[in-house]
Design a protein around this motif. Structure first.
Motif, PDB file in Angstrom:
ATOM      1  N   GLY A 395      23.759  62.289  85.397  1.00  0.00           N
ATOM      2  CA  GLY A 395      23.975  63.221  84.299  1.00  0.00           C
ATOM      3  C   GLY A 395      24.158  64.635  84.828  1.00  0.00           C
ATOM      4  N   MET A 396      25.121  65.362  84.307  1.00  0.00           N
ATOM      5  CA  MET A 396      25.378  66.746  84.731  1.00  0.00           C
ATOM      6  C   MET A 396      24.965  67.701  83.600  1.00  0.00           C
ATOM      7  SD  MET A 396      26.497  66.306  87.804  1.00  0.00           S
ATOM      8  CE  MET A 396      27.310  67.808  88.288  1.00  0.00           C
ATOM      9  N   GLN A 397      25.890  67.999  82.677  1.00  0.00           N
ATOM     10  CA  GLN A 397      25.504  68.787  81.499  1.00  0.00           C
ATOM     11  C   GLN A 397      24.981  67.815  80.443  1.00  0.00           C
ATOM     12  OE1 GLN A 397      28.590  69.836  83.010  1.00  0.00           O
ATOM     13  NE2 GLN A 397      27.535  71.558  83.912  1.00  0.00           N
ATOM     14  N   LYS A 398      23.776  68.083  79.927  1.00  0.00           N
ATOM     15  CA  LYS A 398      23.097  67.094  79.103  1.00  0.00           C
ATOM     16  C   LYS A 398      22.853  67.595  77.684  1.00  0.00           C
ATOM     17  CE  LYS A 398      20.647  65.259  83.143  1.00  0.00           C
ATOM     18  NZ  LYS A 398      19.322  64.884  83.703  1.00  0.00           N
ATOM     19  N   ASN A 399      23.284  66.794  76.718  1.00  0.00           N
ATOM     20  CA  ASN A 399      22.875  66.918  75.320  1.00  0.00           C
ATOM     21  C   ASN A 399      23.200  68.272  74.704  1.00  0.00           C
ATOM     22  OD1 ASN A 399      21.739  64.413  75.957  1.00  0.00           O
ATOM     23  ND2 ASN A 399      19.752  65.340  76.410  1.00  0.00           N
ATOM     24  N   LEU A 400      24.401  68.765  74.947  1.00  0.00           N
ATOM     25  CA  LEU A 400      24.842  69.982  74.269  1.00  0.00           C
ATOM     26  C   LEU A 400      25.284  69.599  72.862  1.00  0.00           C
ATOM     27  CD1 LEU A 400      25.464  70.412  77.480  1.00  0.00           C
ATOM     28  CD2 LEU A 400      26.647  72.448  76.670  1.00  0.00           C
ATOM     29  N   LYS A 401      25.002  70.457  71.874  1.00  0.00           N
ATOM     30  CA  LYS A 401      25.232  70.094  70.483  1.00  0.00           C
ATOM     31  C   LYS A 401      26.268  71.013  69.843  1.00  0.00           C
ATOM     32  CE  LYS A 401      20.588  68.146  70.146  1.00  0.00           C
ATOM     33  NZ  LYS A 401      20.148  68.525  71.508  1.00  0.00           N
ATOM     34  N   TRP A 402      27.101  70.427  68.965  1.00  0.00           N
ATOM     35  CA  TRP A 402      28.242  71.099  68.348  1.00  0.00           C
ATOM     36  C   TRP A 402      27.801  71.967  67.176  1.00  0.00           C
ATOM     37  CZ3 TRP A 402      32.845  72.703  69.086  1.00  0.00           C
ATOM     38  CH2 TRP A 402      33.778  72.861  68.067  1.00  0.00           C
ATOM     39  N   ASN A 403      28.094  73.268  67.275  1.00  0.00           N
ATOM     40  CA  ASN A 403      27.718  74.187  66.191  1.00  0.00           C
ATOM     41  C   ASN A 403      28.904  74.567  65.311  1.00  0.00           C
ATOM     42  OD1 ASN A 403      29.244  76.058  67.602  1.00  0.00           O
ATOM     43  ND2 ASN A 403      27.520  77.337  68.210  1.00  0.00           N
ATOM     44  N   GLY A 404      30.019  73.871  65.500  1.00  0.00           N
ATOM     45  CA  GLY A 404      31.232  74.163  64.744  1.00  0.00           C
ATOM     46  C   GLY A 404      32.220  74.995  65.522  1.00  0.00           C
ATOM     47  N   GLN A 405      31.759  75.636  66.612  1.00  0.00           N
ATOM     48  CA  GLN A 405      32.621  76.468  67.443  1.00  0.00           C
ATOM     49  C   GLN A 405      32.595  76.011  68.901  1.00  0.00           C
ATOM     50  OE1 GLN A 405      34.568  78.910  66.146  1.00  0.00           O
ATOM     51  NE2 GLN A 405      33.760  78.408  64.101  1.00  0.00           N
ATOM     52  N   VAL A 406      31.383  75.844  69.439  1.00  0.00           N
ATOM     53  CA  VAL A 406      31.197  75.428  70.826  1.00  0.00           C
ATOM     54  C   VAL A 406      30.020  74.449  70.883  1.00  0.00           C
ATOM     55  CG1 VAL A 406      32.087  77.586  71.804  1.00  0.00           C
ATOM     56  CG2 VAL A 406      29.637  77.333  71.365  1.00  0.00           C
ATOM     57  N   PHE A 407      29.857  73.836  72.048  1.00  0.00           N
ATOM     58  CA  PHE A 407      28.698  72.977  72.273  1.00  0.00           C
ATOM     59  C   PHE A 407      27.618  73.802  72.957  1.00  0.00           C
ATOM     60  CE2 PHE A 407      32.161  70.008  71.817  1.00  0.00           C
ATOM     61  CZ  PHE A 407      31.602  68.976  71.092  1.00  0.00           C
TER      62      PHE A 407
END
Length: 628
Positions: A395-407
């Motif tokens: 795993g590299m970048q983990k569990n970024l979440k979408w806010n409607g513009q970016v993760f």
């Protein structure tokens, strides 16, 4: 069970695991039925058999809920009282501090007993057949003081549950393990859920790596091993009708029972009876009211157990420590993904589902000069994994979440996507510094027969110098592989030591230019396309060589077998090293003259010994020998 959902969740679960992980298991129950359940990895030990849903995991402190249920059953039968001092049931119990006479079962189950904390002797053991443990407990207590008067404040305490366990055994007239099997786990059909003395051998016990199986004498506080599906069966008893307890007993367990003298302290006050908290919340998820939570952590395992009334759901997840995941966040993320993709219910508080068209367009394989990355979009989440052509995964970048513009991710990290002239790039924003990071792999024309013939071949370095430090760590050989899922892109998978401070396994992608020459094609600004490679192949004396990245390599299949040669006469007019294939174990090294160098590579073409670095030589079974 929903097989498609299980497959989907298991693929998500595998994304963030560390290298060398052993096993992780989960189960999700909804409306009283197992919605999804799986175990991935191996059972550990020397044999490393594949793990499956019948494997058991040490859930450690989750055992405290079972202990509390046992006590509450006896309360319902009128055999014990929560508020009667435990010395009434255990007259042998004594301490150096006379206040021990005030300790009740309620104090024990709400972590407010004032007892020292943990008896470490025989906490964890490889064998639990010895029957002197309770006497050891009495001796430990007889040499201990209370940390505070009973009921003064709650602080997490294993000892309280050991004392509660001993009360159950004494009052019931049965061993604690036997009582729990007959009155808790068997009545609900949880046949794998057992304490160490009565472990069900039909259900294999996972062990972390090569460690021995972990058994525990401390049963009331930490002794259960179970499958995650059977743990969910237990959790079901706290939702609706129960075969084990009345609603009044469950309500008593679910009341805040903790004590604190600090007004700002919400955690201690929210201990239930057995539960870590009876009003669990998470900043990212809408879970509703009255969520019951219990975690467990042993020397080999971490476990999370959640009962969620709003969704009539139970979540159980357990990992060996070498997996390196956050079991609480992971369990909730799997549940949130299932709710969103199966039922269209978004339980994220401030994040949005990834639009389907975005997921279809942007997920997939991305390339940096030294590695293969895969972008995964699901639910409201983005993960980036590194997946090499030799089966490695990280795993590299983990569990970024979408806010409607970016993760959005931890440490003020953000990822977005940008398109330019038909190519797609990931943009990485770390604390306000934005740079392109990786380029999505394009679909190129399939490679021809000349290149197909090279796929899978090994090429060994043959141009090392006596003073070059690079071959000590990396680039000592490469395998020509195809980029998975792409017929027109090849990868030079270059061997390297895993502890190298730079790359370890360097995997450079390229595309053919002619039948003999390929070159890198990435065009990512910043660091995203540095160190591109141009492999140039040619035939010399019926052996294929490749010049790439400033080194020369030879087709390993054409190397002569080593037969005891020494350095004498090992000079080449073209300055290439004499390289041999080791077909059998190399016990001793040839004598190395002053100014010369000997490199031994293992079968994966990784530097196993280098005279430039010195140190002891450990015999290699198979590999390659370079006279430099």
């Amino acid at each position: 069970m929903n097989e498609a959902l299980t497959k989907r969740l298991s693929s998500i679960l595998s994304m963030n695991l560390k290298k060398g992980w052993t096993s992780v298991s989960y189960a999700i129950m909804r409306h009283g039925e197992i919605w999804a359940a799986d175990s991935i990895g191996t059972q550990g030990g020397q044999e490393k058999k594949p793990a499956d849903v019948n494997c058991t995991y040490n859930v450690a402190s989750v055992s405290k809920i079972y202990c509390t249920v046992a006590v509450m059953q006896l309360v319902e039968q009128g055999k014990v009282s929560l508020d009667e001092p435990i010395v009434s049931y255990l007259p042998e119990f004594k301490m150096l501090d006379d206040r021990y006479r005030q300790i009740t079962l309620r104090h024990c189950l709400s972590h407010s007993s004032g007892l020292p904390g943990t008896q470490w002797k025989h906490f964890s053991a490889s064998d639990v057949s010895c029957d002197t443990y309770y006497q050891e407990v009495y001796d430990y207590m007889a040499h201990s003081y209370l940390k505070a008067a009973p009921g003064t404040y709650s602080v997490y305490c294993n000892d309280g549950f050991t004392m509660a366990e001993m009360v159950v055994a004494k009052v019931s007239g049965m061993s604690y393990a036997q009582y729990c099997m007959e009155h808790i786990t068997e009545p609900i059909g949880a046949h794998s859920s057992r304490l160490s003395p009565l472990r069900n051998e039909k259900y294999p016990l996972v062990r972390e790596g090569k460690k021995p199986g972990e058994l525990l004498f401390i049963q009331g506080g930490a002794g259960y091993t179970t499958t995650m599906s059977d743990l969910c069966l237990f959790g079901k008893q706290f939702l609706g009708d129960s075969k084990l307890l009345t609603q009044a007993s469950k309500d008593e367990m679910a009341k805040p029972q903790g004590v604190t003298f600090l007004p700002q302290d919400s955690r201690s006050a929210n201990f239930g009876l057995g539960w870590d908290t009876v009003c669990f919340t998470d900043q990212d998820y809408d879970l509703g009211e009255g969520v019951l939570q219990k975690g467990g952590n042993s020397f080999q395992f971490t476990t999370q157990f959640l009962v969620i009334p709003k969704y009539d759901a139970v979540i159980a997840i357990s990992e060996t420590h070498d997996c390196g995941i956050d079991v609480s966040e992971t369990g909730l993320r799997l549940f949130a993904t299932a709710m969103l993709e199966e039922e269209g219910i978004n339980i994220y508080k401030k994040y949005l589902p990834v639009p389907k068209e975005m997921a279809e367009k942007y997920q997939g394989t991305y390339l940096v000069p030294s590695a293969i990355l895969n972008v995964h979009l699901y639910g409201a989440v983005l993960n980036v994994t590194r997946d090499d052509t030799r089966g490695g995964h990280e795993g590299m970048q983990k569990n970024l979440k979408w806010n409607g513009q970016v993760f959005e991710g931890d440490n003020d990290t953000r990822i977005s996507f940008i398109e330019h002239e038909g190519d797609i790039f990931t943009m990485l924003d770390m604390r306000g510094k934005i740079a392109p990071h990786a380029m999505k792999a394009p679909q190129l024309p399939p490679v021809n027969e000349a290149w197909q013939a090279r796929i899978g071949k090994r090429y060994v370095m043959c141009s090392a110098s006596p003073w070059d430090l690079i071959p000590c760590e990396l680039m000592t050989g490469f395998i020509c592989n195809r980029l998975p899922g792409f017929d027109g892109i090849l990868v030079a998978s270059c061997s390297g030591r895993s502890d190298s401070g730079v790359y370890g396994l360097f995997e450079g992608s390229f595309a053919p230019v002619t039948d003999q020459i390929g070159t890198g094609f990435l065009k990512t600004p910043s660091n995203g396309s540095r160190d591109l490679i141009t492999p140039c192949f040619e035939m010399r004396d019926r052996a294929e060589y490749c010049v790439v990245g400033s080194y020369t390599y030879r087709d390993a299949a054409t190397l002569p077998e080593y037969a005891g040669q020494g350095f004498e006469g090992q000079y080449s007019p073209d300055q290439l090293n004499a390289v041999y294939r080791l077909a059998s174990k190399l016990e001793t090294l040839p004598e190395i003259p002053q100014g010369r160098r000997l490199i031994v590579l293992d079968d994966d073409m990784v530097n196993a010994y280098d005279s430039l670095m010195g140190g002891d030589y450990k015999p290699v079974e198979k590999g390659y020998l370079l006279f430099v």
